[in-house]
Scaffold this motif. Sequence first.
Motif, PDB file in Angstrom:
ATOM      1  N   LEU A   8       0.666  -1.148   0.035  1.00 43.64           N
ATOM      2  CA  LEU A   8       0.115   0.120  -0.036  1.00 43.64           C
ATOM      3  C   LEU A   8       0.767   1.141  -0.007  1.00 43.64           C
ATOM      4  O   LEU A   8       2.074   1.351   0.251  1.00 43.64           O
ATOM      5  N   ALA A 624      -8.648   1.327  -0.369  1.00 44.92           N
ATOM      6  CA  ALA A 624      -7.817   1.998   0.897  1.00 44.92           C
ATOM      7  C   ALA A 624      -8.745   3.221   1.230  1.00 44.92           C
ATOM      8  O   ALA A 624      -9.585   3.875   0.435  1.00 44.92           O
ATOM      9  N   THR A 626      -7.617   7.151   3.287  1.00 47.56           N
ATOM     10  CA  THR A 626      -6.346   7.903   3.847  1.00 47.56           C
ATOM     11  C   THR A 626      -6.680   9.055   4.465  1.00 47.56           C
ATOM     12  O   THR A 626      -7.762   9.701   4.144  1.00 47.56           O
ATOM     13  N   PHE A 690      -6.099  -0.256   4.734  1.00 46.64           N
ATOM     14  CA  PHE A 690      -6.481  -0.923   3.472  1.00 46.64           C
ATOM     15  C   PHE A 690      -7.329  -2.130   3.971  1.00 46.64           C
ATOM     16  O   PHE A 690      -7.195  -2.536   5.014  1.00 46.64           O
TER      17      PHE A 690
END
Length: 725
Positions: A8, A624, A626, A690
Amino acid sequence: MKKAAFLLLSAIVFVSCIKDKQTTWETDMRAPIVKSELTISDILKSDDIIENQDSSLKLVYSTELFSMNSDSFISLPDSTFEVGASLQTLELPDDTVEYRITMADIARSMGGFYEAVILANHGKNFPISFPTPTDFPVSGTSVDISMNDLFDELILDSGVVEVIIENETPFDVKDIDFYLKNKPQPGGSELINHNFPLVASKGSASEEFKLNDDTIKSELLGELKDMTVTVPAGTFAIDTNEAIIAKVIVKDLHPREATAIWPDQNVIDETKDVPFNSNIDVDFKDATIREGEIYFEMFSSLQDSIFITYEIANVFHPVTGLPFKIDTVIPPAPVNGYSTMSKAYPANGYHFDFNGNGIATPGDDALALSDDTINTYVTHLTARIKYTGEKKKLSLEDTVYAIAQVRDLKPVFARGFMNYQKITAGPSTVNFDLFKKVKSGNIELEDVDFEIEVDNGFGASALAKFINIRGTNAQNNALDLNFFGNNDTMEIASAGYNGENQRTSHITSSRPLTPDTSNIDQFIENLPTAIEYEVEVELNANVSKPSDWNIYKPLILDPDNPLNFIHHEDEISAKLNMEVPLSVIADSLILVDTLDFSLNSQSGNEVESGTFKLLVDNGFPFDATTSLYFLDDSELVIDSLWSSQTIYRASVGANGKVDNETRSVIEFEVDEDKMNVIKSASKMYVVARFHTFDLSDADKKFYKIYSHYSFGVKLVGYFKYKFSN
């Protein structure tokens, strides 16, 4: 091992171009900040990643668990050899004093007619014939005996005076009284009083007298008196020079104390076997030393220079091959005091044979004698005085005291039997940096190959017992590695002996860990970042030591096949080896990374506010989310940008491989106040979460990671700038 995190986003760099200046007017501008494409090698160390033939990847990782050098097991003891001795003997040279009573002296003692006839017929026959032997009393004589050139006075521990009476005359001599006295007279102490009943003509008689605890002055008086001379019948030849001779031989003098002129002699000559202390837990045959010293300290009460030779017969010089020897001189001691000397002699390079009196004299063909032993030195101390021609006062109560220390020895090489030593490594902690970017979350690995590998450079087998192996992850969650069925030991084979250069031929032993023998899967899936361990290593655990010395001796003393041996450049060490195919399931796995960040302008223009857009082309089969955190120079968080928007995974074809990347766009609106805070940041902290499947999902599947997978990112900014005039 399980780095779903491996796949990732770990690095997004933000760079700005604008610097504070006074605002003059405003406009909207689009400014690209960074563009990057990340592969698995950007997340993991490339040395850890191996590409299979089908381009799928596996992780091969190894980290040191513990190491022990030879000094952990072999410690040559500090040994102190103390030799304290009074003078064992003092010797003075033999001396002989001779005095004579001539026939003329005898005639004068007889007096009268016979005196005149004997003196007048020198060289002729005696003119008067006696029908039978006739006795005549004769006055003796005395003589001064001076030994002042040898000593002033001595107190004897022992000694011998031999008195020899030789009769050259034609007369038998009877009832000879012999005396030896100390002067002055009268009152001088009498040393010898003896009667010789008969000394025949042309014959001799002798007697030895032992002197013990006697004081002898340098001036003596010897006497021959009260004798009877028997004149034979018939005639006889007259030679008035013929005499009765008394020889006084003073010999084998061993004073307890004397002021004398001493000849060369050893006053101490002492050999000692010096075994190691009984608590030494290694049977040493021999060793070559890389560092250490032999410290020597001497004390002497002799009022004369004393020449010291100290030798350790089992310690050989690295060049000459001769035994270690110290030759030194201790100066005369002051009255009622001591003189001293001390010195440390480096033992570097010396070879030690610990075989006691079984030492091989240099030049001998035999390697060792029949009385070889172990852990034993032989020391030899000689203290010698030399002739100077001057009188010195010495006493048997004078002492020479020696302290010799062999200390701080560290071997280059050693042989023997290390017995059954147990050495514990730890508790200690090693960093396990494989998962250092994983902040939290869960993964499941399809397969793990894990082993503990021990590289043994010691010439001794061992048994390792794993007292504790505990992994702790970034959230401080700890999990112990458990060995099922109490199978927590590992046999370690002995290294081979290399007699040519005394190095060892290392041997590797391994202990695989499988889900059938341990909880290794759960241990790795805990994503440890540190591993704490404690291991006990027992040498020779499976070796029986013969109790019979006759059986044990040829084993431990065999120079070609020693029982145990070490070289200081060789060690015993253990590693954790892991091989993990990158086929994983990730559930809320969080990776973090810290990047340099700056929005300072180099042109004088300054960002006022605007929008960050993160464009992600995801080529991995993971979703994912963030968040971005901004840090000041002290790495304290000063602001953040959050988003719950999903960065969608790439599509996966029927063959299990990604066939199309998926683009996601995430926008972050930043007003002027927030921008002013962000502009002061010097680092950015990226958090990526993730996900593939919930670990509890019955339909979950493992995804392999291939070398061509990538994660393309581009960060752009739609900023409002202030321009300087």
